[in-house]
Write an enzyme that holds these catalytic residues in place. Structure first.
Site, PDB file in Angstrom:
ATOM      1  N   ARG A  81      -9.304   0.975   8.773  1.00 55.37           N
ATOM      2  CA  ARG A  81      -8.876  -0.392   9.070  1.00 55.37           C
ATOM      3  C   ARG A  81      -9.960  -1.173   9.798  1.00 55.37           C
ATOM      4  O   ARG A  81      -9.755  -2.356  10.092  1.00 55.37           O
ATOM      5  CB  ARG A  81      -7.642  -0.339   9.954  1.00 55.37           C
ATOM      6  CG  ARG A  81      -6.333  -0.625   9.240  1.00 55.37           C
ATOM      7  CD  ARG A  81      -5.233  -0.572  10.287  1.00 55.37           C
ATOM      8  NE  ARG A  81      -4.047  -1.261   9.909  1.00 55.37           N
ATOM      9  CZ  ARG A  81      -3.004  -0.684   9.311  1.00 55.37           C
ATOM     10  NH1 ARG A  81      -3.039   0.582   8.990  1.00 55.37           N
ATOM     11  NH2 ARG A  81      -1.931  -1.391   9.047  1.00 55.37           N
ATOM     12  N   LYS A 125       0.829  -1.215   0.000  1.00 53.39           N
ATOM     13  CA  LYS A 125       0.000   0.000   0.000  1.00 53.39           C
ATOM     14  C   LYS A 125       0.859   1.258   0.000  1.00 53.39           C
ATOM     15  O   LYS A 125       0.642   2.169  -0.791  1.00 53.39           O
ATOM     16  CB  LYS A 125      -0.920   0.028   1.236  1.00 53.39           C
ATOM     17  CG  LYS A 125      -1.864  -1.150   1.355  1.00 53.39           C
ATOM     18  CD  LYS A 125      -2.759  -1.032   2.587  1.00 53.39           C
ATOM     19  CE  LYS A 125      -2.009  -1.033   3.908  1.00 53.39           C
ATOM     20  NZ  LYS A 125      -1.336  -2.322   4.201  1.00 53.39           N
ATOM     21  N   ARG A 172      -0.446  -9.439  13.388  1.00 47.84           N
ATOM     22  CA  ARG A 172      -0.965  -8.368  12.527  1.00 47.84           C
ATOM     23  C   ARG A 172      -1.817  -8.950  11.397  1.00 47.84           C
ATOM     24  O   ARG A 172      -2.824  -8.363  11.000  1.00 47.84           O
ATOM     25  CB  ARG A 172       0.187  -7.543  11.968  1.00 47.84           C
ATOM     26  CG  ARG A 172       0.856  -6.727  13.054  1.00 47.84           C
ATOM     27  CD  ARG A 172       2.131  -6.089  12.587  1.00 47.84           C
ATOM     28  NE  ARG A 172       1.892  -5.078  11.572  1.00 47.84           N
ATOM     29  CZ  ARG A 172       2.842  -4.591  10.787  1.00 47.84           C
ATOM     30  NH1 ARG A 172       4.065  -5.033  10.879  1.00 47.84           N
ATOM     31  NH2 ARG A 172       2.548  -3.658   9.913  1.00 47.84           N
ATOM     32  N   ARG A 195      11.342  -6.121   4.734  1.00 50.24           N
ATOM     33  CA  ARG A 195      11.084  -4.676   4.646  1.00 50.24           C
ATOM     34  C   ARG A 195      12.078  -3.898   5.511  1.00 50.24           C
ATOM     35  O   ARG A 195      12.367  -4.276   6.631  1.00 50.24           O
ATOM     36  CB  ARG A 195       9.658  -4.357   5.111  1.00 50.24           C
ATOM     37  CG  ARG A 195       9.415  -2.846   5.238  1.00 50.24           C
ATOM     38  CD  ARG A 195       7.969  -2.468   5.128  1.00 50.24           C
ATOM     39  NE  ARG A 195       7.157  -2.977   6.211  1.00 50.24           N
ATOM     40  CZ  ARG A 195       5.827  -2.790   6.279  1.00 50.24           C
ATOM     41  NH1 ARG A 195       5.207  -2.123   5.333  1.00 50.24           N
ATOM     42  NH2 ARG A 195       5.146  -3.295   7.279  1.00 50.24           N
ATOM     43  N   ARG A 236      11.487  -2.476  11.149  1.00 53.12           N
ATOM     44  CA  ARG A 236      10.551  -1.953  12.155  1.00 53.12           C
ATOM     45  C   ARG A 236      10.307  -3.005  13.231  1.00 53.12           C
ATOM     46  O   ARG A 236      10.220  -4.189  12.922  1.00 53.12           O
ATOM     47  CB  ARG A 236       9.217  -1.620  11.474  1.00 53.12           C
ATOM     48  CG  ARG A 236       9.132  -0.208  10.967  1.00 53.12           C
ATOM     49  CD  ARG A 236       7.991   0.002  10.000  1.00 53.12           C
ATOM     50  NE  ARG A 236       6.697  -0.517  10.438  1.00 53.12           N
ATOM     51  CZ  ARG A 236       5.587  -0.441   9.700  1.00 53.12           C
ATOM     52  NH1 ARG A 236       5.623   0.136   8.510  1.00 53.12           N
ATOM     53  NH2 ARG A 236       4.451  -0.930  10.148  1.00 53.12           N
TER      54      ARG A 236
HETATM   55  P1  ADP Z   1       2.228  -1.799   3.186  1.00 48.59           P
HETATM   56  O1  ADP Z   1       2.258  -0.300   3.158  1.00 48.59           O
HETATM   57  O2  ADP Z   1       1.005  -2.376   2.549  1.00 48.59           O
HETATM   58  O3  ADP Z   1       2.451  -2.337   4.550  1.00 48.59           O
HETATM   59  P2  ADP Z   1       4.812  -1.655   1.786  1.00 48.59           P
HETATM   60  O4  ADP Z   1       4.528  -0.736   0.662  1.00 48.59           O
HETATM   61  O5  ADP Z   1       5.595  -1.120   2.923  1.00 48.59           O
HETATM   62  O6  ADP Z   1       3.428  -2.336   2.296  1.00 48.59           O
HETATM   63  O7  ADP Z   1       5.542  -2.952   1.188  1.00 48.59           O
HETATM   64  C1  ADP Z   1       5.912  -4.058   2.031  1.00 48.59           C
HETATM   65  C2  ADP Z   1       7.270  -4.599   1.608  1.00 48.59           C
HETATM   66  O8  ADP Z   1       7.172  -5.234   0.332  1.00 48.59           O
HETATM   67  C3  ADP Z   1       8.348  -3.537   1.465  1.00 48.59           C
HETATM   68  O9  ADP Z   1       9.574  -4.101   1.861  1.00 48.59           O
HETATM   69  C4  ADP Z   1       8.338  -3.213  -0.023  1.00 48.59           C
HETATM   70  O10 ADP Z   1       9.604  -2.745  -0.461  1.00 48.59           O
HETATM   71  C5  ADP Z   1       7.993  -4.574  -0.638  1.00 48.59           C
HETATM   72  N1  ADP Z   1       7.189  -4.469  -1.863  1.00 48.59           N
HETATM   73  C6  ADP Z   1       6.216  -3.565  -2.164  1.00 48.59           C
HETATM   74  N2  ADP Z   1       5.657  -3.815  -3.379  1.00 48.59           N
HETATM   75  C7  ADP Z   1       6.273  -4.920  -3.852  1.00 48.59           C
HETATM   76  C8  ADP Z   1       6.117  -5.693  -5.068  1.00 48.59           C
HETATM   77  N3  ADP Z   1       5.211  -5.382  -6.018  1.00 48.59           N
HETATM   78  N4  ADP Z   1       6.910  -6.789  -5.208  1.00 48.59           N
HETATM   79  C9  ADP Z   1       7.799  -7.120  -4.259  1.00 48.59           C
HETATM   80  N5  ADP Z   1       7.994  -6.451  -3.097  1.00 48.59           N
HETATM   81  C10 ADP Z   1       7.235  -5.357  -2.888  1.00 48.59           C
HETATM   82  P1  ADP Z   2       1.521  -1.522   7.395  1.00 49.40           P
HETATM   83  O1  ADP Z   2       1.941  -0.507   6.375  1.00 49.40           O
HETATM   84  O2  ADP Z   2       2.526  -2.610   7.520  1.00 49.40           O
HETATM   85  O3  ADP Z   2       0.145  -2.047   7.169  1.00 49.40           O
HETATM   86  P2  ADP Z   2       1.069   0.717   9.103  1.00 49.40           P
HETATM   87  O4  ADP Z   2       2.263   1.589   9.076  1.00 49.40           O
HETATM   88  O5  ADP Z   2      -0.076   1.084   8.243  1.00 49.40           O
HETATM   89  O6  ADP Z   2       1.535  -0.778   8.789  1.00 49.40           O
HETATM   90  O7  ADP Z   2       0.532   0.559  10.570  1.00 49.40           O
HETATM   91  C1  ADP Z   2       1.374   0.220  11.636  1.00 49.40           C
HETATM   92  C2  ADP Z   2       0.552   0.083  12.909  1.00 49.40           C
HETATM   93  O8  ADP Z   2      -0.048   1.368  13.217  1.00 49.40           O
HETATM   94  C3  ADP Z   2      -0.621  -0.875  12.841  1.00 49.40           C
HETATM   95  O9  ADP Z   2      -0.244  -2.221  13.098  1.00 49.40           O
HETATM   96  C4  ADP Z   2      -1.539  -0.308  13.930  1.00 49.40           C
HETATM   97  O10 ADP Z   2      -1.076  -0.651  15.215  1.00 49.40           O
HETATM   98  C5  ADP Z   2      -1.342   1.195  13.757  1.00 49.40           C
HETATM   99  N1  ADP Z   2      -2.342   1.784  12.837  1.00 49.40           N
HETATM  100  C6  ADP Z   2      -2.085   2.397  11.659  1.00 49.40           C
HETATM  101  N2  ADP Z   2      -3.207   2.824  11.075  1.00 49.40           N
HETATM  102  C7  ADP Z   2      -4.226   2.458  11.902  1.00 49.40           C
HETATM  103  C8  ADP Z   2      -5.644   2.589  11.855  1.00 49.40           C
HETATM  104  N3  ADP Z   2      -6.280   3.180  10.821  1.00 49.40           N
HETATM  105  N4  ADP Z   2      -6.356   2.083  12.892  1.00 49.40           N
HETATM  106  C9  ADP Z   2      -5.763   1.493  13.930  1.00 49.40           C
HETATM  107  N5  ADP Z   2      -4.449   1.314  14.036  1.00 49.40           N
HETATM  108  C10 ADP Z   2      -3.661   1.796  13.038  1.00 49.40           C
END
Ligand code: ADP
Ligand code: ADP
Ligand code: ZN
Length: 213
Positions: free
Chosen positions: A88, A13, A171, A127, A160
């Site tokens: 979420r 995302k 998660r 990541r 992280r």
């Molecule tokens: P989210 O915001 O949904 O938690 P991230 O954008 O941080 O996800 O991506 C999660 C991990 O996967 C990161 O290490 C990122 O560099 C990697 N990643 C993102 N998109 C791709 C893809 N299309 N193919 C492989 N790895 C990816």
């Molecule tokens: P990811 O990109 O891997 O999905 P985020 O950076 O979006 O992780 O979120 C990290 C953490 O922050 C979540 O596991 C949760 O604890 C908190 N968080 C983020 N956004 C929300 C939300 N909209 N509602 C509740 N908790 C949240």
């Protein structure tokens, strides 16, 4: 252009949202980034959020909803915005719908990035996040040019705390229980599209542009 990014933690995302925000010159609003910034600055909100985040639980809705509702009414959101990590839960989605209704607006797109759980675990383990600018990398899939260092700002990139394997499974459970129901919520609203998130990053981006562009 008001877009919601849906998908499991690690689905991509943030990676996609940053590129879309750049392309359309709209703000990228990541609630996770907002919480991490508050933790870094030691604010009250940061103190309240930290325990939940470290445990891989969601921060309570009441700490999230007002924050986002205020943010999307700022001037820079006039031409649209992209929400990453919000909503979420169903109550968060309802709060968003109501807040927009009140000003005669609605979201335009909810884009679900589909990635199966096994790949999610692999992605989160690899990541690395920049402490300086929030950019994300993957040690194998999307490595920085120089190991351990952010391409964009030169800061250190780290694993992280909540990306450690013991937290990732929780998660994912939380995602399936509390967040996945939003897919049906936005299907009912008539704005849901899905993309195959297991494709290379550029291909996923092209698919998203095909939907919103
Ligand atoms: P989210 O915001 O949904 O938690 P991230 O954008 O941080 O996800 O991506 C999660 C991990 O996967 C990161 O290490 C990122 O560099 C990697 N990643 C993102 N998109 C791709 C893809 N299309 N193919 C492989 N790895 C990816
Ligand atoms: P990811 O990109 O891997 O999905 P985020 O950076 O979006 O992780 O979120 C990290 C953490 O922050 C979540 O596991 C949760 O604890 C908190 N968080 C983020 N956004 C929300 C939300 N909209 N509602 C509740 N908790 C949240
Ligand atoms: Zn950086």
């Amino acid at each position: 252009m008001k877009i919601i990014m849906l998908g499991a933690p690690g689905a991509g995302k943030g990676t996609q949202a940053k590129q879309i925000a750049d392309k359309f010159s709209i703000p990228h609003i990541s609630t996770g980034d907002i919480f991490r910034a508050n933790i870094k600055e030691g604010t009250e909100l940061g103190k309240k959020a930290k325990g939940y985040m470290d445990a891989g639980e969601l921060v309570p809705d009441e700490l999230v909803c007002d924050l986002v509702v205020d943010r999307i009414q700022k001037e820079d959101c006039a031409n649209g915005f992209i929400l990453d990590g919000f909503p979420r839960t169903i109550p968060q989605a309802e709060a968003l719908t109501e807040a927009l209704n009140a000003i005669g607006q609605k979201m335009d797109y909810a884009i679900d990035i589909e990635v199966d759980d096994a790949q999610i675990v692999e992605r989160m383990g690899g990541r690395r996040a920049c402490l300086g600018c929030g950019a994300t990398y993957h040690i194998i899939n999307i490595p920085p040019k120089k190991e351990g260092i952010c391409d964009r700002c030169g800061s250190e990139i780290i694993l992280r705390d909540d990306d450690k394997p013991e937290t990732v499974q929780n998660r994912l459970n939380v995602y399936h229980e509390q967040t996945q129901p939003l897919i049906d919520y936005y299907k009912n609203e008539g704005i849901l599209s899905s993309v195959d998130g297991t494709q290379p990053m550029d291909k996923v981006f092209a698919d998203i542009i095909g939907i919103v562009g």
